[in-house]
Motif scaffolding. Sequence first.
Motif, PDB file in Angstrom:
ATOM      1  N   THR A 118      36.614  43.571  36.166  1.00 24.17           N
ATOM      2  CA  THR A 118      37.479  44.375  36.830  1.00 24.17           C
ATOM      3  C   THR A 118      38.909  44.054  36.459  1.00 24.17           C
ATOM      4  OG1 THR A 118      35.982  44.549  38.803  1.00 24.17           O
ATOM      5  CG2 THR A 118      38.596  44.742  38.984  1.00 24.17           C
ATOM      6  N   TYR A 119      39.220  42.645  35.999  1.00 21.38           N
ATOM      7  CA  TYR A 119      40.518  42.340  35.394  1.00 21.38           C
ATOM      8  C   TYR A 119      40.660  43.192  34.218  1.00 21.38           C
ATOM      9  CZ  TYR A 119      43.899  38.757  34.452  1.00 21.38           C
ATOM     10  OH  TYR A 119      45.150  37.923  34.161  1.00 21.38           O
ATOM     11  N   PHE A 120      39.715  43.258  33.309  1.00 22.16           N
ATOM     12  CA  PHE A 120      40.013  44.104  32.140  1.00 22.16           C
ATOM     13  C   PHE A 120      40.420  45.746  32.646  1.00 22.16           C
ATOM     14  CE2 PHE A 120      38.195  47.232  28.921  1.00 22.16           C
ATOM     15  CZ  PHE A 120      39.031  46.880  28.083  1.00 22.16           C
ATOM     16  N   TYR A 121      39.730  46.269  33.411  1.00 20.14           N
ATOM     17  CA  TYR A 121      39.886  47.540  33.889  1.00 20.14           C
ATOM     18  C   TYR A 121      41.017  47.872  34.667  1.00 20.14           C
ATOM     19  CZ  TYR A 121      35.317  48.820  32.165  1.00 20.14           C
ATOM     20  OH  TYR A 121      34.416  49.068  31.121  1.00 20.14           O
ATOM     21  N   HIS A 122      41.439  46.878  35.513  1.00 24.09           N
ATOM     22  CA  HIS A 122      42.646  46.803  36.136  1.00 24.09           C
ATOM     23  C   HIS A 122      43.837  46.634  35.444  1.00 24.09           C
ATOM     24  CE1 HIS A 122      45.732  45.744  39.245  1.00 24.09           C
ATOM     25  NE2 HIS A 122      45.085  46.701  40.059  1.00 24.09           N
ATOM     26  N   HIS A 123      43.989  45.418  34.516  1.00 23.88           N
ATOM     27  CA  HIS A 123      45.167  44.793  34.215  1.00 23.88           C
ATOM     28  C   HIS A 123      45.406  45.762  32.802  1.00 23.88           C
ATOM     29  CE1 HIS A 123      48.221  42.184  33.331  1.00 23.88           C
ATOM     30  NE2 HIS A 123      47.638  41.976  32.064  1.00 23.88           N
ATOM     31  N   VAL A 124      44.404  45.847  32.112  1.00 19.94           N
ATOM     32  CA  VAL A 124      44.658  46.349  30.559  1.00 19.94           C
ATOM     33  C   VAL A 124      44.582  48.071  30.696  1.00 19.94           C
ATOM     34  CG1 VAL A 124      43.749  46.360  28.193  1.00 19.94           C
ATOM     35  CG2 VAL A 124      43.711  44.184  29.449  1.00 19.94           C
ATOM     36  N   LYS A 125      43.513  48.522  31.102  1.00 23.14           N
ATOM     37  CA  LYS A 125      43.435  49.799  31.219  1.00 23.14           C
ATOM     38  C   LYS A 125      44.047  50.617  32.058  1.00 23.14           C
ATOM     39  CE  LYS A 125      40.221  50.195  27.818  1.00 23.14           C
ATOM     40  NZ  LYS A 125      40.431  50.761  26.718  1.00 23.14           N
ATOM     41  N   HIS A 126      44.675  49.722  33.069  1.00 26.15           N
ATOM     42  CA  HIS A 126      45.553  50.578  34.296  1.00 26.15           C
ATOM     43  C   HIS A 126      47.126  50.078  34.405  1.00 26.15           C
ATOM     44  CE1 HIS A 126      46.640  49.513  38.536  1.00 26.15           C
ATOM     45  NE2 HIS A 126      46.993  50.877  38.421  1.00 26.15           N
ATOM     46  N   HIS A 127      47.153  48.887  34.734  1.00 32.13           N
ATOM     47  CA  HIS A 127      48.533  48.239  34.883  1.00 32.13           C
ATOM     48  C   HIS A 127      49.316  48.402  33.691  1.00 32.13           C
ATOM     49  CE1 HIS A 127      51.678  45.737  36.404  1.00 32.13           C
ATOM     50  NE2 HIS A 127      51.364  44.927  35.386  1.00 32.13           N
ATOM     51  N   HIS A 128      48.989  48.243  32.726  1.00 34.06           N
ATOM     52  CA  HIS A 128      49.926  48.135  31.265  1.00 34.06           C
ATOM     53  C   HIS A 128      50.012  49.658  30.826  1.00 34.06           C
ATOM     54  CE1 HIS A 128      51.202  44.124  30.100  1.00 34.06           C
ATOM     55  NE2 HIS A 128      50.187  43.531  30.638  1.00 34.06           N
ATOM     56  N   VAL A 129      49.367  50.419  31.053  1.00 35.58           N
ATOM     57  CA  VAL A 129      49.341  51.905  31.061  1.00 35.58           C
ATOM     58  C   VAL A 129      50.710  52.424  31.781  1.00 35.58           C
ATOM     59  CG1 VAL A 129      48.305  54.260  31.251  1.00 35.58           C
ATOM     60  CG2 VAL A 129      47.177  52.278  30.066  1.00 35.58           C
ATOM     61  N   GLU A 130      50.622  51.846  33.001  1.00 36.74           N
ATOM     62  CA  GLU A 130      51.535  52.608  34.034  1.00 36.74           C
ATOM     63  C   GLU A 130      52.794  51.860  34.234  1.00 36.74           C
ATOM     64  OE1 GLU A 130      51.237  55.252  35.184  1.00 36.74           O
ATOM     65  OE2 GLU A 130      48.849  55.647  34.801  1.00 36.74           O
ATOM     66  N   GLY A 131      52.617  50.316  34.018  1.00 37.05           N
ATOM     67  CA  GLY A 131      54.015  49.530  33.994  1.00 37.05           C
ATOM     68  C   GLY A 131      54.568  49.689  35.019  1.00 37.05           C
TER      69      GLY A 131
END
Length: 473
Positions: free
Chosen positions: A233-246
Amino acid sequence: MPDRIAMDSGIVISPELPPNDVILLQNLADDVQRCQQNPGPSRGDAAAAESPSGRIADQDSNSSTPGQGAADGSPSHYAWSPRDERDLSRMKALNDPASQDFEPTIFSSVDMRDLPSRLHPLIYHHVLLPYIKWAQTIARHPRTSSDVVMVTHLIIYFTTSIPSAIWLFYHFTYLHGILHFAMQFYYMGTYTLMMHQHIHGGGVLRKTSPVIRLFDVGFPYITDPLMGHTWNTYFYHHVKHHHVEGNGPDDLSSTIRYQRDNVWHFLHYVGRFYFLIWLDLPLYFLRKDRPAVALKAAFWEMFNYATLLTLFRLNSRPTFFVFLLPLMLLRAGLMVGNWGQHAFVDADEPDSDYRSSITLIDVPSNRYCYNDGYHTSHHLNPRRHWRDHPVHLLQNKATYGRENALVFHGIDYLEVTVRLLLHHYDYLAARLVPLGPRQSALTREQRVAMLRRATRRFPEHEIADKFGVAKAK
């Protein structure tokens, strides 16, 4: 050495900071003193924004405002000086294996330079040095040879956390359960930020052999649940989502719709993540037309919950102390930290990485958590090596100053959040490290006003205006 070193600039430097943090903070403190003593403009914007090599100071930003000046028309940054060049050279040398000043990171709590005086010569020469040589052959980032600390921590986790957890399932006592959870609580922050390096860098070990590659891929499935993480979940939330949306409107952990010094807004923010991320994250990926990623995120979260439920029904007491308590604590801790990381958002350019995140030069974030305090640098380049963050800030401090980035000292993200919720703006203003003449010229009251303005929630019409109508929907 004194416990703390006070600077005339009002900046307090702890000797417990990592070496590069000390150099950087002393450099910034000298700038503050110089700006206060000579409040007039230094050099032209174009000249001051360049390093001696002539290249523009920073190329990582998604948004910049070249030539932005203070209200009185003076440049908002300062000229590069020979002192800056000396400090930059010292900092780079500490990270360069070819330099005689290079120091690999072996332990979080102590620097390599201090180990000879703390260890018996036999242990230092015949145990520690051979260990370092071996660990450097399997730690990732051969360019820096500095990530021995991650091998050290993996050894610690596999010789303490895992045996303790197994024994609790074999022979449970409440005293052991409490002590185990206390140990995991101590490990949790450092482990999470090690995994932060893992998910951004594709692992923390070299892929030199199939065994090491398999271990690097597989160990999170063993240790993550012990530290409060659900699988992947950390990978999907942080890398695939949070850093995409900023931290933008579509970011599930965005702070812009909240008043960041309001307790009720904060509780809503934490509660939404705490109870609904299992649903919100897959739905986010579906809205972004990424059904495969949505399916993976939902599968791993649900599979993790099903596993915990099964273990709880089989043996509830050790499951509670080994898995459930860390999960409940970390879920809250992640959002408390993220609130602090993105609490101050510029009202004029909220989509700028410089103006929607902050930098902390403090002991807990940077000594024990892989320079996690350099959040602006991380957002500018998520794959930047953790030891390069202080170098980046010094090398690009003109850009940070021009962009009105916020840097604090002697405070971590959790305390930033608590101080905001208590409306301790005077305290936060005292912890600010002014960058350039513009911030250095501010009075304490003006700093407080600046920080208050940066915690204001954005109404929907303003989000549509600043980020675009499509992003606001």
